[in-house]
Design a protein around this motif. Sequence first.
Motif, PDB file in Angstrom:
ATOM      1  N   ARG A 116       0.888  -1.174   0.000  1.00  0.00           N
ATOM      2  CA  ARG A 116       0.000   0.000   0.000  1.00  0.00           C
ATOM      3  C   ARG A 116       0.915   1.209   0.000  1.00  0.00           C
ATOM      4  O   ARG A 116       1.868   1.236   0.795  1.00  0.00           O
ATOM      5  N   ALA A 117       0.646   2.198  -0.814  1.00  0.00           N
ATOM      6  CA  ALA A 117       1.619   3.281  -0.902  1.00  0.00           C
ATOM      7  C   ALA A 117       1.024   4.607  -1.343  1.00  0.00           C
ATOM      8  O   ALA A 117      -0.042   4.668  -1.939  1.00  0.00           O
ATOM      9  N   THR A 118       1.737   5.653  -0.985  1.00  0.00           N
ATOM     10  CA  THR A 118       1.451   7.014  -1.435  1.00  0.00           C
ATOM     11  C   THR A 118       2.730   7.575  -2.044  1.00  0.00           C
ATOM     12  O   THR A 118       3.766   7.583  -1.379  1.00  0.00           O
TER      13      THR A 118
ATOM     14  N   THR B 247       5.825   6.975   0.539  1.00  0.00           N
ATOM     15  CA  THR B 247       5.735   6.136   1.738  1.00  0.00           C
ATOM     16  C   THR B 247       5.052   4.845   1.328  1.00  0.00           C
ATOM     17  O   THR B 247       3.931   4.861   0.813  1.00  0.00           O
ATOM     18  N   ALA B 248       5.747   3.742   1.509  1.00  0.00           N
ATOM     19  CA  ALA B 248       5.215   2.439   1.120  1.00  0.00           C
ATOM     20  C   ALA B 248       5.095   1.548   2.345  1.00  0.00           C
ATOM     21  O   ALA B 248       5.997   1.506   3.175  1.00  0.00           O
ATOM     22  N   GLN B 249       3.962   0.890   2.422  1.00  0.00           N
ATOM     23  CA  GLN B 249       3.717  -0.049   3.506  1.00  0.00           C
ATOM     24  C   GLN B 249       3.763  -1.440   2.900  1.00  0.00           C
ATOM     25  O   GLN B 249       2.961  -1.754   2.023  1.00  0.00           O
TER      26      GLN B 249
ATOM     27  N   GLU C 143       3.540  -5.548   3.282  1.00  0.00           N
ATOM     28  CA  GLU C 143       3.098  -6.685   4.116  1.00  0.00           C
ATOM     29  C   GLU C 143       4.005  -7.861   3.840  1.00  0.00           C
ATOM     30  O   GLU C 143       4.113  -8.304   2.688  1.00  0.00           O
TER      31      GLU C 143
ATOM     32  N   THR D 120       7.188  -0.101   6.964  1.00  0.00           N
ATOM     33  CA  THR D 120       6.916   1.209   6.386  1.00  0.00           C
ATOM     34  C   THR D 120       8.226   1.766   5.870  1.00  0.00           C
ATOM     35  O   THR D 120       9.187   1.930   6.630  1.00  0.00           O
TER      36      THR D 120
ATOM     37  N   SER E  75      -0.113   1.131  -6.624  1.00  0.00           N
ATOM     38  CA  SER E  75      -0.955   1.299  -5.430  1.00  0.00           C
ATOM     39  C   SER E  75      -1.290   2.761  -5.203  1.00  0.00           C
ATOM     40  O   SER E  75      -2.426   3.115  -4.885  1.00  0.00           O
ATOM     41  N   SER E  76      -0.281   3.609  -5.363  1.00  0.00           N
ATOM     42  CA  SER E  76      -0.510   5.032  -5.150  1.00  0.00           C
ATOM     43  C   SER E  76      -1.507   5.585  -6.159  1.00  0.00           C
ATOM     44  O   SER E  76      -2.418   6.329  -5.801  1.00  0.00           O
TER      45      SER E  76
ATOM     46  N   GLY F 188      -5.025   3.732  -5.627  1.00  0.00           N
ATOM     47  CA  GLY F 188      -5.627   3.740  -4.295  1.00  0.00           C
ATOM     48  C   GLY F 188      -5.988   2.345  -3.815  1.00  0.00           C
ATOM     49  O   GLY F 188      -7.018   2.137  -3.185  1.00  0.00           O
ATOM     50  N   LYS F 189      -5.151   1.384  -4.164  1.00  0.00           N
ATOM     51  CA  LYS F 189      -5.450  -0.006  -3.801  1.00  0.00           C
ATOM     52  C   LYS F 189      -4.247  -0.705  -3.213  1.00  0.00           C
ATOM     53  O   LYS F 189      -3.098  -0.358  -3.501  1.00  0.00           O
ATOM     54  N   ARG F 190      -4.527  -1.717  -2.401  1.00  0.00           N
ATOM     55  CA  ARG F 190      -3.511  -2.668  -1.972  1.00  0.00           C
ATOM     56  C   ARG F 190      -3.179  -3.540  -3.169  1.00  0.00           C
ATOM     57  O   ARG F 190      -4.076  -4.108  -3.802  1.00  0.00           O
TER      58      ARG F 190
END
Lengths: 350, 350
Positions: free
Chosen positions: B221-223, B239-241, B243, B251, B339-340, B343-345
């Motif tokens: 998930r990222a912005t 910023t990337a999250q 999993e 993060t 993702s950014s 707007g999705k995982r």
Amino acid sequence: MDLEIPTRFERDWNDQADTPVRFAVIGLGGFARNTALPAIEAADYCETTVVVSGSPEKAREVAEEFDADRALSYEEYGAGEGSEAYDAVYVCTPNALHLPHVETAADLGKDVLCEKPLEATADRAERLVAACEDGGVTLMTAYRMQTARSIRWLRRQISDGVVGDPVRIDGEFSFSLLDGGDPDQWRIDPDLAGGGALMDIGVYPINTARFVLGEDPIAVRATAHSTRPAFEGVDEHVTAQLEFPAAVTATCAASFGAASASRFAVTGTEGRIVVDSVFGIDDDREITVETDGGTVTFDATAPSEVREEFDYFAARGESGPDGRHGLVDMRITEAVYDSSERGKRIELRG
Amino acid sequence: MDLEIPTRFERDWNDQADTPVRFAVIGLGGFARNTALPAIEAADYCETTVVVSGSPEKAREVAEEFDADRALSYEEYGAGEGSEAYDAVYVCTPNALHLPHVETAADLGKDVLCEKPLEATADRAERLVAACEDGGVTLMTAYRMQTARSIRWLRRQISDGVVGDPVRIDGEFSFSLLDGGDPDQWRIDPDLAGGGALMDIGVYPINTARFVLGEDPIAVRATAHSTRPAFEGVDEHVTAQLEFPAAVTATCAASFGAASASRFAVTGTEGRIVVDSVFGIDDDREITVETDGGTVTFDATAPSEVREEFDYFAARGESGPDGRHGLVDMRITEAVYDSSERGKRIELRG
């Protein structure tokens, strides 16, 4: 650097109150007895006159210890008994019980200081806020970070541009809840708490990010999950990425199943301020400011933010974190869970 | 605590090499001249025999400075000239030029050390990896954090359970690229770099998280966004999250438009290790270990990880970050942008 390091952190709000506020303290768990009641006792403009508990024995004991006039059951409080003895209520029951107690207060015309998060769900929090608005009583959400003098100082530095334009916020709060803690506690009961780590401790970095930026997020991306049976149905770990209007990304992480960590960092175009440790009750905070002018670290020793919180409520020098403010966090937490479940960026209503 | 603090950080790989590896260094930008060429000079098992540049004058100057036998143009290199004078190539051109130079090396049967990220897009990186596999040559992705002795030590602590089960990783790398830097540089040219902060510096926390966990992420998930004209078309901030399979959330944040920050923290069920500062070239790293047994902070002074990287490549004591390993990061970076934007995982293929 152009930074004046405070040797003392001062109150920056109008702290004049005419008469002490007489509190009914609703819910006598560990936080009330160990932290809130002593803070009221130490506060300049507050006193506890009534305590309310489900256990008559506990209520009597606590009333004696803190010199309160009345010890009431929830039923007695709900029926308005002893209401002449208090001016305001401080609600610190489990989250899902806030609503009825606040509704009672609103009906009685008593102002409300309500623990965070406002309720277990956004819907119930909306009813809670509406009840206070309808009753014409003041509602403040008990975000103690907002009355911590060092955090208020941090907010002024951000707003004064000490780090330039904020770019990124990193807040984390974790500890191991089950190490010596009761696995049956309400904080990890989905019905009573409305969630797990996010609802209890994740709201600290989230609300502090809102507070220091003076803005509310517009969208959320998040992961919430649990790995151990004790956390079934609630989030043991959560990491939320909040998008703020001015293109700031705040990463707010919380965990009930990790080693202790409590840190808040604001990184801007021109510098960076880190508070470590930050979110514990009356923490010994240490602040590091890094700018082109150099790096300085200092102890941010200040009076108890919980005592400050009660005086702030009593003085009403400014609006502070009111019910609508607390409601925003409820919508954020709901969006965090929604984002985690659906794997989507969730936009927040303006 | 059960932790032996190293007074010296040792090589933990088999560092025997029979004969020195003779390198052709492809691309003579600042990193090659200031860091890589001196590192090869200092390395035990490496020497630079050929340098390749688009500027004949620069090539001659650098060849003289570093005592290389040949100075070639890209065309000469591409035509196989002077290939008897080197055993392997080190490719440190802009990302989008890696592929043709690696293809040449593979055709010539030369082993390849290729800078990170492998290429500007995952598709081109796949072709790059395939070329090396088809040519039967070794390909290593130049992740210098993986040869930093302190980071290898960190990886052993994590794998030995010093912090318990990892729960959360926080890595950040930022600096202000335009402060004294050239706004026209290839690192923020979308065609040459394939992106902005993520491609150049965001890959450090991402790859280091993979390295210390010994696992690859399963979803992102990222912005990613930019606010200033100089960064049009690329990410100024990201910023990337990530999993990971064992429920670890990493993060990873990077910025070309924020104050300097370079920190990597691994928080587990039983403790926490923080390296600060971490991602700068041959950084003066400081490590803090926090466990129930106490907190200890120490300097993690170690020899240049870039010199280590070249010797590691020369000795081939273990497989290290090969082409397939580098390709995973390309798929992650692609997923970050995806993702950014959406707007999705984004799930990553296994």
